[in-house]
Enzyme design. Structure first.
Site, PDB file in Angstrom:
ATOM      1  N   MET A   1       0.812  -1.215   0.000  1.00 63.49           N
ATOM      2  CA  MET A   1       0.000   0.000   0.000  1.00 63.49           C
ATOM      3  C   MET A   1       0.847   1.267   0.000  1.00 63.49           C
ATOM      4  O   MET A   1       0.333   2.354  -0.272  1.00 63.49           O
ATOM      5  CB  MET A   1      -0.955   0.011   1.200  1.00 63.49           C
ATOM      6  CG  MET A   1      -2.119  -0.937   1.058  1.00 63.49           C
ATOM      7  SD  MET A   1      -3.484  -0.546   2.188  1.00 63.49           S
ATOM      8  CE  MET A   1      -2.699  -0.843   3.766  1.00 63.49           C
ATOM      9  N   SER A   2       2.112   1.151   0.276  1.00 66.60           N
ATOM     10  CA  SER A   2       2.998   2.312   0.346  1.00 66.60           C
ATOM     11  C   SER A   2       3.392   2.774  -1.046  1.00 66.60           C
ATOM     12  O   SER A   2       4.028   2.028  -1.809  1.00 66.60           O
ATOM     13  CB  SER A   2       4.256   1.957   1.149  1.00 66.60           C
ATOM     14  OG  SER A   2       5.301   2.858   0.889  1.00 66.60           O
TER      15      SER A   2
END
Length: 218
Positions: A10-11
């Site tokens: 998700m980063s």
């Protein structure tokens, strides 16, 4: 020797590294860290990176964090030529400028808008912060005017960095429609970037889903 990448999908910064690695043909040994479970604070990871942040790359005796530095390193060390991180000082400076712009302005302003609601317990996003984000997107729109990619008409590491950021904005429900150069460039990235779906799309959507739920947008 394998090249380890400590990451979370998700980063956006992690995804920019993964896109760069794909472009230069490096197969990363992905080591998932669940920050929500505190895995980045385990002694064995802190021994690698005392700042306990992701992404963190380990290539032999090199331990490197800060995603934009990692992208530049991978392009320089493993790129078949200098096209992704140009050797010409003036062109490279433009690439660097956009990566610093992403870190210090563009993604920073996104974080200022969404993080208080996502992670700090605030119940409503500040509309003034959204205006500041659109101001930054307007600047990016101007930077993209007149050429296909972030710097000229060839893909560079600046595109990998920026697309990880801007695709996250889109997934989070930020309306990009008034930034015509940005939307056209984003479409080119989706259509032409090697590994875009695999390395970036799902992680952006997962982050965006979480953001939309907190922001109350669909």
């Amino acid at each position: 020797m394998p090249i380890d990448l400590y990451y979370m999908p998700m980063s956006a910064p992690c995804r920019s590294v993964m896109l760069t690695a794909k472009a230069v043909g490096v197969d990363l040994n992905l080591k998932l860290l669940d920050l929500t479970a505190g895995e980045h604070m385990k002694p064995e990871f802190v021994a690698i990176n005392p700042q306990h942040c992701i992404p963190t790359l380990v290539d032999g005796d090199l331990k490197l964090w800060e995603s934009r530095a990692i992208c530049s390193y991978l392009a320089t060390q493993y790129g078949k030529d200098s096209s992704l991180y140009p050797s010409d000082p003036k062109t490279r400076a433009l690439v660097d400028r956009l990566m610093y712009f992403d870190m210090g302005t563009l993604y920073f302003r996104f974080g200022e808008y969404v993080y208080p609601v996502m992670f700090r317990g605030e119940t409503k996003a500040n509309p003034e912060k959204l205006e500041k984000l659109h101001e930054a997107l307007g600047w990016l729109d101007g930077y993209l005017d007149g050429h296909e990619w972030a710097v000229g008409n060839s893909v560079t590491v600046a595109d990998f960095v920026l697309v990880a950021t801007v695709s996250t904005f889109e997934a989070a429900g930020i309306d990009l429609s008034k930034h015509k150069n940005v939307t056209a460039w984003l479409a080119r990235c989706k259509a032409n970037m090697a590994g875009y779906e695999e390395m970036n799309a799902k992680g952006a959507e997962d982050f965006g889903k979480m953001a939309r739920e907190k922001l109350g947008s669909s």
